[in-house]
Scaffold this active site. Structure first.
Site, PDB file in Angstrom:
ATOM      1  CE  LYS A  66      43.355 -12.402  17.778  1.00  7.94           C
ATOM      2  NZ  LYS A  66      43.065 -12.283  16.242  1.00  7.94           N
ATOM      3  CG  ASN A  87      40.076 -16.670  16.874  1.00  2.00           C
ATOM      4  OD1 ASN A  87      40.208 -17.928  17.125  1.00  2.00           O
ATOM      5  ND2 ASN A  87      39.746 -16.022  15.665  1.00  2.00           N
ATOM      6  CG  ASP A 104      42.284 -14.944  13.626  1.00  2.98           C
ATOM      7  OD1 ASP A 104      40.828 -14.558  13.573  1.00  2.98           O
ATOM      8  OD2 ASP A 104      43.104 -14.525  14.474  1.00  2.98           O
ATOM      9  N   GLY A 129      53.939  -7.878   6.258  1.00  2.00           N
ATOM     10  CA  GLY A 129      53.677  -7.800   7.684  1.00  2.00           C
ATOM     11  C   GLY A 129      54.180  -9.124   8.458  1.00  2.00           C
ATOM     12  N   GLY A 132      51.319 -10.694  14.534  1.00  2.86           N
ATOM     13  CA  GLY A 132      50.190 -11.657  15.203  1.00  2.86           C
ATOM     14  C   GLY A 132      49.348 -12.193  13.986  1.00  2.86           C
TER      15      GLY A 132
HETATM   16  P1  ATR Z   1      51.094  -7.588  16.299  1.00  3.44           P
HETATM   17  O1  ATR Z   1      50.681  -7.158  17.776  1.00  3.44           O
HETATM   18  O2  ATR Z   1      50.219  -8.262  15.704  1.00  3.44           O
HETATM   19  O3  ATR Z   1      52.425  -7.904  16.233  1.00  3.44           O
HETATM   20  P2  ATR Z   1      52.004  -4.710  15.347  1.00  3.44           P
HETATM   21  O4  ATR Z   1      53.015  -4.967  16.435  1.00  3.44           O
HETATM   22  O5  ATR Z   1      51.089  -3.613  15.396  1.00  3.44           O
HETATM   23  O6  ATR Z   1      51.096  -6.112  15.719  1.00  3.44           O
HETATM   24  O7  ATR Z   1      52.597  -5.213  13.905  1.00  3.44           O
HETATM   25  C1  ATR Z   1      51.829  -5.749  12.731  1.00  3.44           C
HETATM   26  C2  ATR Z   1      52.638  -5.428  11.823  1.00  3.44           C
HETATM   27  O8  ATR Z   1      52.380  -4.399  11.029  1.00  3.44           O
HETATM   28  C3  ATR Z   1      54.237  -5.669  11.804  1.00  3.44           C
HETATM   29  O9  ATR Z   1      54.580  -6.377  10.803  1.00  3.44           O
HETATM   30  C4  ATR Z   1      54.660  -4.261  11.677  1.00  3.44           C
HETATM   31  O10 ATR Z   1      55.951  -4.002  11.063  1.00  3.44           O
HETATM   32  P3  ATR Z   1      57.309  -3.721  12.022  1.00  3.44           P
HETATM   33  O11 ATR Z   1      57.377  -5.238  12.442  1.00  3.44           O
HETATM   34  O12 ATR Z   1      58.246  -3.106  11.270  1.00  3.44           O
HETATM   35  O13 ATR Z   1      56.851  -2.937  13.180  1.00  3.44           O
HETATM   36  C5  ATR Z   1      53.532  -3.654  10.479  1.00  3.44           C
HETATM   37  N1  ATR Z   1      53.460  -2.109  10.513  1.00  3.44           N
HETATM   38  C6  ATR Z   1      52.764  -1.269  11.236  1.00  3.44           C
HETATM   39  N2  ATR Z   1      52.698  -0.189  10.674  1.00  3.44           N
HETATM   40  C7  ATR Z   1      53.291  -0.011   9.681  1.00  3.44           C
HETATM   41  C8  ATR Z   1      53.401   0.833   8.713  1.00  3.44           C
HETATM   42  N3  ATR Z   1      53.174   2.051   8.903  1.00  3.44           N
HETATM   43  N4  ATR Z   1      54.173   0.581   7.585  1.00  3.44           N
HETATM   44  C9  ATR Z   1      54.514  -0.608   7.354  1.00  3.44           C
HETATM   45  N5  ATR Z   1      54.456  -1.897   8.421  1.00  3.44           N
HETATM   46  C10 ATR Z   1      53.665  -1.674   9.475  1.00  3.44           C
END
Ligand code: ATR
Length: 282
Positions: A66, A87, A104, A129, A132
């Site tokens: 994205k 997106n 989105d 969270g 993205g």
């Molecule tokens: P993106 O590519 O959108 O950045 P990502 O790296 O998978 O996606 O992360 C999305 C969000 O989910 C992040 O806020 C991540 O928290 P961290 O910054 O601490 O990694 C959160 N996240 C993923 N798995 C998690 C879990 N099991 N518990 C809590 N937060 C989680």
């Protein structure tokens, strides 16, 4: 003449976009085909250029492309710029420009406000969270004039840098971040808790400060599962939340807005959501 559209991601096999857009096209009598493409992690830019040169009018973009999609465009909607990601792309043949949008946020707002009847004005909202997904929804949520938006993340530094990087675009807003400790101190319940983490995809529940649930709290998960009840929503019910929704409605609404941006026709999303939910359950 048949127009051509596609969705690109890596992986892409799970994408529901082809089903959704085919249902939209059928419903509105649009002569178009919609396919799924596996994006190349190295040569994404070349692939997109080739597709638009050969047959595409528009392209949906999903993870992890994205941000790269936004960078490719020469004209960008303000909501795509604020999100820092796109997106939806289209080629404007009159200006010969590649244009980027982000649907989105509006998808979430339509699902929350129009389908579920949840008003955000003057409400207290907690977003879990800082990836993205949060970037995509934060701008439209703040535009709805909530009383407060609190952002928490497992990795606190990421929440801080997300807010800092979006600050110019967001201006002054009722946003608190880095909020775990503050929330614990004040034991503040929220009207709406949105799970924008990817934890549900692994069947996990993100850590939550105590005292955030109340009887009226609505729980919304951007992720979706066939049953409609993600791990986060199951946990929310245990905490007493009675109104819960997964992100399938948002998925259909963001697709409808993309369809509108391409074709000038806004599809009937209620019917498509129903069809999609029953297809998923099979
Ligand atoms: P993106 O590519 O959108 O950045 P990502 O790296 O998978 O996606 O992360 C999305 C969000 O989910 C992040 O806020 C991540 O928290 P961290 O910054 O601490 O990694 C959160 N996240 C993923 N798995 C998690 C879990 N099991 N518990 C809590 N937060 C989680």
């Amino acid at each position: 003449m048949t127009d051509h559209y596609a969705v690109v991601g890596n992986p892409i096999g799970h994408s529901k976009s082809p089903i959704i857009h085919r249902l939209f096209a059928e419903q509105s009598g649009q002569d178009m085909e919609y396919r799924a493409e596996l994006g190349d992690l190295c040569d994404f830019e070349e692939q997109v250029a080739d597709w638009f040169k050969s047959d595409l009018q528009g392209l949906n973009v999903t993870l992890p492309f994205k941000e790269r999609a936004l960078a490719l465009a020469t004209k960008k909607t303000s909501r795509a710029v604020i999100a820092g990601a796109s997106n939806t792309l289209r080629f404007n043949s009159k200006t010969a420009e590649l244009e980027a949008d982000n649907t989105d946020g509006v998808g979430l707002m339509r699902d929350l406000q129009d389908r579920l009847g949840i008003e955000l004005k003057h409400k207290r909202i907690l977003i879990l969270g800082a990836g993205g997904a949060t970037r995509g929804i934060l701008g439209p949520i703040l535009e709805a004039h909530p009383a407060l938006v609190a952002l928490t993340n497992r990795t606190e530094a990421r929440a801080v840098s997300l807010v800092q990087s979006m600050q110019i675009a967001l201006g002054s807003c009722p946003l608190v971040f880095n909020a775990q400790s503050e929330l614990v101190q004040h034991h503040t319940a929220f009207d709406l808790i949105i799970n924008a983490t990817s934890a549900s995809l692994k069947g996990e529940v993100p850590p939550l400060p105590p005292g955030v649930w109340a009887e009226q709290t609505v729980a919304y998960d951007l992720a979706y599962v066939p049953s409609g009840e993600t791990a986060f929503l199951a946990y929310a019910r245990q905490q007493g939340a009675t109104k819960c929704a997964d992100g399938l409605g948002m998925l259909v609404e963001q697709a409808a807005e993309a369809f509108y941006w391409w074709r000038g026709v806004l599809p009937d999303t209620a019917q498509v959501l129903k069809q999609l939910r029953s297809a998923l359950a099979k």
